[in-house]
Design an enzyme around this catalytic site. Structure first.
Site, PDB file in Angstrom:
ATOM      1  N   ALA A 325     -74.552 -21.805   9.880  1.00 25.94           N
ATOM      2  CA  ALA A 325     -75.979 -21.941   9.613  1.00 25.94           C
ATOM      3  C   ALA A 325     -76.532 -23.220  10.233  1.00 25.94           C
ATOM      4  CB  ALA A 325     -76.227 -21.931   8.110  1.00 25.94           C
ATOM      5  N   ARG A 326     -77.830 -23.197  10.506  1.00 28.00           N
ATOM      6  CA  ARG A 326     -78.518 -24.381  11.010  1.00 28.00           C
ATOM      7  C   ARG A 326     -78.480 -25.499   9.979  1.00 28.00           C
ATOM      8  NH1 ARG A 326     -84.292 -23.979  11.999  1.00 28.00           N
ATOM      9  NH2 ARG A 326     -84.068 -25.705  13.461  1.00 28.00           N
ATOM     10  N   GLY A 327     -78.624 -26.720  10.459  1.00 26.65           N
ATOM     11  CA  GLY A 327     -78.687 -27.863   9.561  1.00 26.65           C
ATOM     12  C   GLY A 327     -77.371 -28.615   9.524  1.00 26.65           C
ATOM     13  N   LYS A 329     -73.889 -29.900   8.328  1.00 20.27           N
ATOM     14  CA  LYS A 329     -72.803 -29.235   7.619  1.00 20.27           C
ATOM     15  C   LYS A 329     -72.592 -29.874   6.255  1.00 20.27           C
ATOM     16  CE  LYS A 329     -70.202 -27.446  11.565  1.00 20.27           C
ATOM     17  NZ  LYS A 329     -68.864 -27.362  12.218  1.00 20.27           N
ATOM     18  N   ASP A 381     -82.096 -18.463  -6.548  1.00 19.57           N
ATOM     19  CA  ASP A 381     -81.141 -17.595  -7.232  1.00 19.57           C
ATOM     20  C   ASP A 381     -79.981 -17.297  -6.283  1.00 19.57           C
ATOM     21  OD1 ASP A 381     -80.098 -16.015  -9.234  1.00 19.57           O
ATOM     22  OD2 ASP A 381     -81.289 -14.251  -8.736  1.00 19.57           O
TER      23      ASP A 381
END
Length: 584
Positions: A325-327, A329, A381
């Protein structure tokens, strides 16, 4: 010598036992749900909270009871898989004519997966995506609704129609001032239609018969037909010492979508025909996932099943790969996603990077806390899955390497498949740190201000994020900032907020270690300034609006409020939507 039971008898008895357990679950679920009206009218918020907790625990308890019943039945059988396959067919016949057949079949799956210790999915024994028709959403006669105000034209007609709608729920509520409420609601509807160039000639209004309860509020949910358009009509009610009063009316898809957000706790609403209820709601919030609507209605296990089916269908019709995923780690979680599917998948790492000190069990406990806590619109959630199996070709090489390096205890990479023993899924959001760099100036300013609101609303719901780093927050498609990294989350009332003691001189100030004792639950709000790194200019924006977050008094005062009252209602709509309250 033990005689093996006849398979036909076992199949029949097994299907009956699971259906009986499901019926027991539904009776108890409905009984708890029905308490909401009385709790609301009596302002019994503690009882409402207790009911919510009891209902969340109910499903797993009933499934465990059914598992024990089936295990006893299968104890002496050698070919379990054949019997369970036939049991699936027998169960399908028993629930085919029920209005809640999809919930019943999900309950069957929950039982059978535990009985058979299934890895991946066994389509012979379980109801899979192939067994469920993709829900066909259409504008049709609504069996869960009542039609009000057929062919209403103009202001007087709208006012009369609203009065009739409120009266239609009169057996449920004792209104404080229904005439004033009707005036306010009708006035807001008329103003909205005029401002948006929409005709005031309304062909009809359909209102769901059941009331939606959550936290300290109740909602009457319906839709208006104006020409070829369908517009939402949602009336928010609050229970006050002198009676029930309308607090707001929501008229846009975005407002209703936020009301049903994946960042909020589940409604308590009586639902006799789940598919019809979902169909109706989908006509006014068309972009909301079917899985999320089921979950918001309190059917979180079926919502999870629908999410898995949505993923399965996506994998069948797409070719992209799971990827990191982006961002930045995470130190605790390995996070990956599928570009064509707006969900992130989180796996707890084998070892946590310094300075994280949490344990795997501690992280799972925090996710359970979020599941059981009032999410109040600021916590995402998460759905928990076990023993998932995917085609290895759908994983990027970089992701597979990360899994080998960080998640050997959870992930098994086989020649053709990847088996994940445990993971969490959450809606994919834009990480706040990236969003502030990529968004326009106005959007970035609003996000920074809403970031502060998010911290305050989390605190008001008795949640302290632990990590306030921007990377741990995300931005929804509606521009709302929410928190999604739970490894250091805790109850606000468990924290000890302190001022930094004055140093005794230059030597202490320049020391690499604090000159004062720091306990496990100690929090120093003054320090927030040192690690909240905003892009140029946005730090000043945050300080101007939310500078009180750096003051220990803010946090201590909020703790006192929580300890004395315990329940703070956080509205799922903007303050400007609220009606002005005279004398309140």
């Amino acid at each position: 010598m033990t005689t093996e039971p006849l398979p036909d008898t076992v199949v029949s008895h097994g299907a009956d036992r699971i259906l009986s357990a499901y019926n027991e679950y539904q009776v108890s679920f409905t009984e708890i749900t029905r308490r909401a009206a009385d709790r609301f009218n009596r302002r019994d918020w503690k009882g409402m909270h207790q009911d919510a907790m009891e209902r969340l625990d109910l499903y797993s308890r009933r499934v465990s009871r059914a598992v024990d019943r089936i295990q006893d039945l299968l104890a002496d059988l050698s070919d379990r898989e054949l019997v369970l396959t036939d049991m699936k067919s027998a169960f399908a016949d028993r629930v085919a004519e029920r209005d809640d057949w999809e919930l019943a079949e999900t309950f069957f799956n929950s039982v059978i997966r535990r009985v058979a210790s299934t890895v991946g999915v066994n389509p012979g024994m379980e109801f899979t995506a192939a067994d469920f028709k993709v829900p066909y959403i259409e504008d049709r006669t609504c069996p869960v609704c009542t039609l009000y105000g057929d062919y209403v034209d103009g202001g007087a007609g709208i006012r009369e129609m609203i009065g009739v709608i409120l009266a239609g729920y009169g057996s449920v509520f004792s209104y404080r001032n229904p005439d004033r409420d009707a005036d306010r609601i009708a006035g807001t509807v008329q103003a909205y239609l005029a401002e948006n160039g929409v005709s005031t000639f309304i062909q009809g209004v359909e209102m769901i018969d059941s009331v939606f309860y959550r936290d300290n509020a109740a909602y009457l949910i319906g839709r208006m037909r104006i020409g070829e358009r369908i517009l939402p009509l949602v009336i928010a009610l609050l229970s006050e010492p002198t009676g029930v009063a309308a607090d707001a009316v929501l008229l846009t898809e975005e407002e209703v979508s936020i009301l049903f957000s994946f960042t909020r706790s589940y409604f308590h609403v009586e639902v006799d025909r789940p598919a019809e209820m979902v169909n109706f709601l989908k006509t006014i919030i068309p972009l909301k996932r079917v899985s999320e609507i089921y979950t918001s209605l309190g059917f979180h296990k079926h919502g999870k099943a629908e999410l898995y089916r949505e993923l399965t269908r996506n994998l069948a019709y797409s070719k992209d790969q799971f990827q990191i995923a982006r961002g930045k780690k995470g130190m605790v979680m390995l996070v990956f996603t599928l570009p064509s599917f707006d969900v992130v998948f989180k796996i707890i790492k084998d070892r946590f990077e310094y300075p994280k000190t949490a344990s795997r069990e501690g992280v799972m406990n925090r996710y359970d806390l979020v599941f059981r806590h009032d999410r109040a619109g600021r916590l995402v959630d998460a759905q928990e899955f076990e023993h998932m199996r995917f085609d290895r070709k759908r994983f990027s090489d970089a992701l597979l390497e990360d899994m080998r390096k960080h998640a050997k205890q959870t992930v098994e990479i086989r020649e053709d498949h990847v088996v994940i023993r445990h993971l969490y899924t959450e809606r994919r959001l834009s990480p706040l740190d990236l969003y502030l760099k990529e968004a326009g100036e106005d959007a970035a300013r609003e996000a920074v201000i809403d970031y502060g609101r998010a911290i305050k609303e989390l605190a008001a719901s008795n949640i302290f994020p632990g990590d306030l780093f921007l990377k741990n927050f995300g931005v929804t498609r509606h521009g709302r900032v929410v928190f999604y990294d739970y490894d250091e989350l805790c109850l606000l009332t468990d924290c000890r907020f302190r001022k930094i003691p004055k140093s005794r001189g230059y030597t202490e100030e320049m020391s690499s270690e604090p000159w004062y004792f720091v306990g496990d639950n100690d929090v120093f709000p003054e320090e927030f300034r040192t690690f909240l790194r905003f892009p140029d200019g946005l730090g000043e924006v945050f300080e101007k609006v939310h500078g009180d977050l750096f003051d220990v008094k803010f946090w201590r005062n909020l703790q006192e409020r929580l300890r004395s009252n315990g329940f703070v209602h956080i509205f799922p709509y903007r303050q400007r939507r609220r009606f002005q309250k005279e004398g309140r």
